[in-house]
Design an enzyme around this catalytic site. Structure first.
Site, PDB file in Angstrom:
ATOM      1  CG  ASP A  95      -2.049   0.984   1.124  1.00 18.30           C
ATOM      2  OD1 ASP A  95      -2.348   1.439   0.004  1.00 18.30           O
ATOM      3  OD2 ASP A  95      -2.641   1.324   2.169  1.00 18.30           O
ATOM      4  N   GLY A 143      -0.004   5.450  -4.400  1.00 22.47           N
ATOM      5  CA  GLY A 143      -0.670   6.688  -4.812  1.00 22.47           C
ATOM      6  C   GLY A 143      -0.208   7.880  -3.987  1.00 22.47           C
ATOM      7  NE  ARG A 150      -4.452   6.469  -7.347  1.00 23.22           N
ATOM      8  CZ  ARG A 150      -4.296   6.187  -6.055  1.00 23.22           C
ATOM      9  NH1 ARG A 150      -4.111   7.152  -5.183  1.00 23.22           N
ATOM     10  NH2 ARG A 150      -4.349   4.949  -5.644  1.00 23.22           N
ATOM     11  CG  HIS A 202       0.143   2.092  -9.274  1.00 26.45           C
ATOM     12  ND1 HIS A 202      -0.071   1.689  -7.981  1.00 26.45           N
ATOM     13  CD2 HIS A 202      -0.991   2.745  -9.655  1.00 26.45           C
ATOM     14  CE1 HIS A 202      -1.290   2.069  -7.595  1.00 26.45           C
ATOM     15  NE2 HIS A 202      -1.860   2.721  -8.593  1.00 26.45           N
ATOM     16  CB  SER A 208      -8.243  -5.899  -3.816  1.00 26.76           C
ATOM     17  OG  SER A 208      -8.810  -4.636  -4.094  1.00 26.76           O
ATOM     18  CG  LEU A 243      10.146 -16.958  -3.992  1.00 25.43           C
ATOM     19  CD1 LEU A 243       9.810 -16.964  -2.498  1.00 25.43           C
ATOM     20  CD2 LEU A 243      10.717 -15.583  -4.372  1.00 25.43           C
ATOM     21  CD  GLU A 259       3.532 -13.247  15.351  1.00 20.31           C
ATOM     22  OE1 GLU A 259       3.395 -12.087  15.766  1.00 20.31           O
ATOM     23  OE2 GLU A 259       3.150 -14.244  15.991  1.00 20.31           O
TER      24      GLU A 259
HETATM   25  C1  FPP Z   1      -1.906   0.069  -3.363  1.00 18.96           C
HETATM   26  O1  FPP Z   1      -1.474   1.407  -3.393  1.00 18.96           O
HETATM   27  C2  FPP Z   1      -1.334  -0.667  -4.469  1.00 18.96           C
HETATM   28  C3  FPP Z   1      -2.058  -1.273  -5.433  1.00 18.96           C
HETATM   29  C4  FPP Z   1      -3.525  -1.265  -5.470  1.00 18.96           C
HETATM   30  C5  FPP Z   1      -1.416  -1.963  -6.561  1.00 18.96           C
HETATM   31  C6  FPP Z   1      -0.091  -2.591  -6.306  1.00 18.96           C
HETATM   32  C7  FPP Z   1       0.590  -2.740  -7.590  1.00 18.96           C
HETATM   33  C8  FPP Z   1       1.919  -2.665  -7.809  1.00 18.96           C
HETATM   34  C9  FPP Z   1       2.902  -2.519  -6.745  1.00 18.96           C
HETATM   35  C10 FPP Z   1       2.474  -2.699  -9.200  1.00 18.96           C
HETATM   36  C11 FPP Z   1       2.103  -3.877 -10.064  1.00 18.96           C
HETATM   37  C12 FPP Z   1       2.305  -5.182  -9.396  1.00 18.96           C
HETATM   38  C13 FPP Z   1       3.100  -6.196  -9.835  1.00 18.96           C
HETATM   39  C14 FPP Z   1       3.102  -7.470  -9.083  1.00 18.96           C
HETATM   40  C15 FPP Z   1       3.976  -6.094 -10.993  1.00 18.96           C
HETATM   41  P1  FPP Z   1      -2.551   2.552  -3.488  1.00 18.96           P
HETATM   42  O2  FPP Z   1      -2.664   2.919  -4.929  1.00 18.96           O
HETATM   43  O3  FPP Z   1      -3.823   2.136  -2.854  1.00 18.96           O
HETATM   44  O4  FPP Z   1      -1.854   3.680  -2.670  1.00 18.96           O
HETATM   45  P2  FPP Z   1      -2.576   4.817  -1.824  1.00 18.96           P
HETATM   46  O5  FPP Z   1      -3.233   4.138  -0.652  1.00 18.96           O
HETATM   47  O6  FPP Z   1      -1.430   5.671  -1.407  1.00 18.96           O
HETATM   48  O7  FPP Z   1      -3.529   5.507  -2.724  1.00 18.96           O
END
Ligand code: FPP
Length: 248
Positions: A21, A24, A34, A38, A66, A132, A208
């Site tokens: 998380d 963004g 944003r 990513h 998700s 892994l 944990e």
């Molecule tokens: C949450 O941050 C992150 C996501 C919803 C996406 C995670 C994706 C990646 C790290 C890149 C692609 C993944 C792979 C495996 C190549 P957020 O956007 O909710 O952040 P915020 O809470 O600060 O808005």
């Protein structure tokens, strides 16, 4: 890379699961869109996967998308899907070289066809790797996973293939996406929030939990090692007393 002295190589968590998380907010703080967050988050993915392999973690589950993330603006969803596809295409050679097996959990039928094809190809080509398991949670939600399992079990009961009395925790485990995987020992959430957000709700019962304010794009090798160190400092009792745990 060598394992830091501060980490005990004898008690590495078998399965680490991560809620990545903060992409963004990390981007916003720099006045960037944003998707910039990513993109930088992918660099963290690469570094953490490498570190997990070096430490001897068996399974690394990353919450990449998700069921709720479909509600984000279309350009962000499209951007994330594009990053995932490029990541898989770029990393295949490294996965094969480093014996990384790619698996996924979630309703991947919802992913765009081109992304699904690359994903399925990567899974096929890495299926026999043993070092892994990199397990991507894609279009994943813990509640939807349970609904799916309950429907499957109910059908078996209705068809006469299963007695209600045979429903136990092991049977439910075997109907989850994670059927072949050990439960997570350590669940990490970056980005400063302290909630599970529908992630591995059944499987994380005894994990944990490690929350950190570090935003995902800043969560690199040292931060991952710090989480492992914290895990190793905790006493896992699984409902027993300390004395019982100490006496084995
Ligand atoms: C949450 O941050 C992150 C996501 C919803 C996406 C995670 C994706 C990646 C790290 C890149 C692609 C993944 C792979 C495996 C190549 P957020 O956007 O909710 O952040 P915020 O809470 O600060 O808005």
């Amino acid at each position: 890379m060598p394992i830091p002295d501060s980490i005990d190589p004898e008690s590495i968590p078998r399965h680490v699961a991560i809620i990545m998380d903060g992409n963004g907010r990390w981007a916003k703080r720099q006045g960037k869109p944003r998707l910039f967050g990513h993109k930088n988050g992918v660099n963290s993915v690469q570094e953490v996967v490498e570190c997990a392999g070096d430490l001897g973690v068996e399974v690394l589950t990353l919450y990449a998308f998700s069921t709720e993330n479909w509600k984000r603006p279309a350009d962000e969803v499209g951007g994330l899907m594009g990053l995932l596809k490029i990541y898989l295409q770029k990393e295949l050679t490294k996965m094969v070289k480093n014996s990384i097996r790619l698996t996924c959990i979630g309703n991947i039928a919802k992913l765009p066809k081109d992304v699904r094809e690359v994903l399925e190809n990567t899974m096929r080509q890495t299926a026999t790797n043993t070092k892994l398991t990199l397990n991507l949670a894609l279009s994943y939600g813990g509640r939807a996973e349970m609904v799916r399992a309950i429907r499957q079990i109910s059908e078996e009961v209705c068809n006469g293939d299963l007695e209600v009395s045979a429903i136990d925790e092991t049977l439910i485990d075997s109907h989850l996406y994670t059927a072949e995987l050990p439960d997570p020992d350590l669940l990490i959430r970056t980005g400063g929030e302290a909630r599970l957000s529908n992630f591995l709700l059944w499987q994380a019962s005894y994990a944990e939990i490690y929350f950190t304010d570090t935003m995902w794009p800043d969560f690199r090798r040292d931060a991952f090692c710090a989480a492992i160190e914290e895990f190793q400092s905790r006493e896992r009792r699984f409902g027993k007393t300390s004395a019982q745990v100490e006496s084995g």
